[in-house]
Design a protein around this motif. Structure first.
Motif, short mmCIF file in Angstrom:
data_model
loop_
_atom_site.label_atom_id
_atom_site.label_comp_id
_atom_site.label_asym_id
_atom_site.label_seq_id
_atom_site.Cartn_x
_atom_site.Cartn_y
_atom_site.Cartn_z
N THR A 28 82.49 50.25 53.79
CA THR A 28 82.05 51.33 52.90
C THR A 28 83.06 51.52 51.77
O THR A 28 82.68 51.63 50.60
CB THR A 28 81.88 52.65 53.67
N SER A 85 82.40 50.46 47.89
CA SER A 85 82.56 51.55 46.91
C SER A 85 83.52 51.15 45.81
O SER A 85 83.25 51.36 44.61
CB SER A 85 83.06 52.82 47.61
N ALA A 120 77.66 53.71 50.99
CA ALA A 120 78.45 53.52 49.77
C ALA A 120 77.63 53.65 48.50
O ALA A 120 78.06 54.31 47.53
CB ALA A 120 79.14 52.16 49.81
N SER A 128 76.89 50.32 55.94
CA SER A 128 77.94 50.56 54.93
C SER A 128 77.34 50.65 53.53
O SER A 128 77.72 51.53 52.74
CB SER A 128 78.98 49.43 54.98
N CYS A 129 76.40 49.76 53.22
CA CYS A 129 75.74 49.80 51.91
C CYS A 129 74.95 51.09 51.74
O CYS A 129 74.96 51.69 50.65
CB CYS A 129 74.81 48.61 51.75
#
Length: 412
Positions: A49, A53, A352, A348-349
């Motif tokens: 993440t 980011s 983020a 995570s995508c």
């Protein structure tokens, strides 16, 4: 700081390992505990993440810088140098200096102005036309006849100042923003009156309209500007060198003329394009820092992911061997192990991308001239994260899939 970091980093594995019960460890039950996977999964999600980011932020910062750099400046910065004419020896020598410099063969033209071409100094109000007073202030500038030719401004209406027309002393040139501010459909030939603070400055005929020039921040809109003609000595001198002549060849010849006509004045010049590029330094510094931290975060995440993939492959080595004995292909085994990591990266995508979208939209709001954050930026970043993950994991998963199952099952 290093001591605290070391204690925090070592505390978790120390407390975690000390909490194991010997009986469960010897039975192997601790390895199959589903709750033992949660911290590892959480760390992978957190690491990626942060990495995604930072990578997204770096791309958007770079995109904003390039957007402003690609913005038309409204004048030609190539081979244009500037001097601050602070020495009294410059006074009254403009025409002589111009003649001598052009005779060198390395100079196309020179001009003077009361402000630098990249400056937004000089503001005043009190302008009116056809009896209508214009309330906003205008950026104004005094220049010599050759200023437009020297800096290469572009006309969209009318003409430039001319030495052959004495009446141009009471003429002015405005930019596109000034035309829009005045609301004059066809401004060429209109008369503008200037009455700042009750002091009559005279009536001026609009000779032409030039394209907006980026004088201040390239991230801000251009300002309405009025350019007046002056034959007095002014503070800034601009020299347009022949672009086909290299600075190493041209500058010594220019210096020779300065040493001859203005020997006590320092030959202190600046390239206008370098002054313009300096306007991006703050944003470029932010972009470089973001890029460095992004690369570091991705490397750390990949190393952790590599180790975790090796651990999972080792943990499931017997399962992989049994599946191979029963006819599972290498692709099936690769998919079996990789799917878990694929899901973690998707999570995570999902965290983020919305967070960065909100944060960077707020960051871009500080710029009036700004790029748009297209959806494709997030898609490319997401696909990049997935590709990096699969490449990192694939080495260990393929290594496990290619092992001889007999070696793992011999002890069973």
């Amino acid at each position: 700081f290093n001591l605290v970091t070391g204690l925090l980093a070592g505390s978790y594995p120390a407390f975690y390992l000390s909490s194991f019960k010997p009986v469960k460890v010897l039975k192997g039950a601790i390895l199959t505990d589903p709750f033992s996977r949660l911290p590892r999964r959480a760390l992978v999600i957190i690491q990626f993440t942060v990495s995604i980011s930072l990578a997204l932020s770096t791309i958007i910062v770079y995109k904003q810088i390039q957007y402003a750099k690609n913005r038309p400046s409204g004048y030609s910065r190539e081979a244009l140098i500037s001097f601050r004419t602070a020495s009294p020896e410059f006074r009254g020598k403009y025409n002589l200096l111009r003649t001598e410099l052009i005779n060198t063969g390395v100079v196309e033209d020179i001009a003077e102005s009361n402000y630098s071409v990249t400056s937004i100094l000089g503001w005043n109000d009190g302008f009116s036309w056809k009896g209508q007073k214009i309330e906003p202030s205008f950026n104004y500038n005094y220049v010599t006849h050759e200023y437009g030719k020297t800096i290469g401004w572009e006309f969209i209406e009318g003409r430039d100042f001319s030495r052959e027309k004495p009446g141009d002393k009471s003429g002015i040139i405005i930019n596109e923003s000034a035309k829009k501010e005045m609301g004059i459909p066809n401004p060429v030939g209109e008369i503008l009156n200037w009455l700042p603070d009750g002091q009559e400055m005279g009536n001026f005929e609009i000779l032409g309209v030039v394209k907006d020039m980026v004088k201040g921040s390239p991230f801000e809109p251009t300002y309405p500007s009025i350019i007046f003609l002056s034959e007095q000595d002014m503070e800034w001198l601009f020299i347009k060198m022949d672009p086909s002549v290299s600075p190493n060849e041209g500058l010594p010849k220019i210096k020779t003329v300065f040493d001859k006509l203005i020997p006590s004045a320092p030959f202190d010049y600046k390239f206008v394009d370098e002054e313009y590029e300096a306007k991006f330094r703050s944003e470029e510094r932010v972009g470089k820092l973001a890029a460095v931290f992004s690369i570091m975060a991705i490397l750390i995440s990949c190393s952790g992911l590599f180790g975790l993939a090796a651990y999972v492959s080792e943990l499931r080595s017997k399962e992989i061997s049994i599946r191979k004995v029963f006819g599972a292909s290498i692709v099936n085994i690769w998919r079996l192990i990789s799917i878990e990591f694929f899901i973690l990266i998707l999570i995570s995508c999902a965290i983020a991308i919305p967070a960065v979208s909100i944060f960077m939209e707020k960051w871009l709001e500080q710029y009036q001239y700004r790029t748009s954050v297209g959806w494709y930026v997030f898609v490319i970043s997401g696909l990049g994260a997935i590709a990096i993950t699969l490449m990192t994991v694939s080495f260990q998963t393929l290594k496990a899939a290619l092992m001889n199952p007999v070696n793992n099952l011999r002890t069973e």
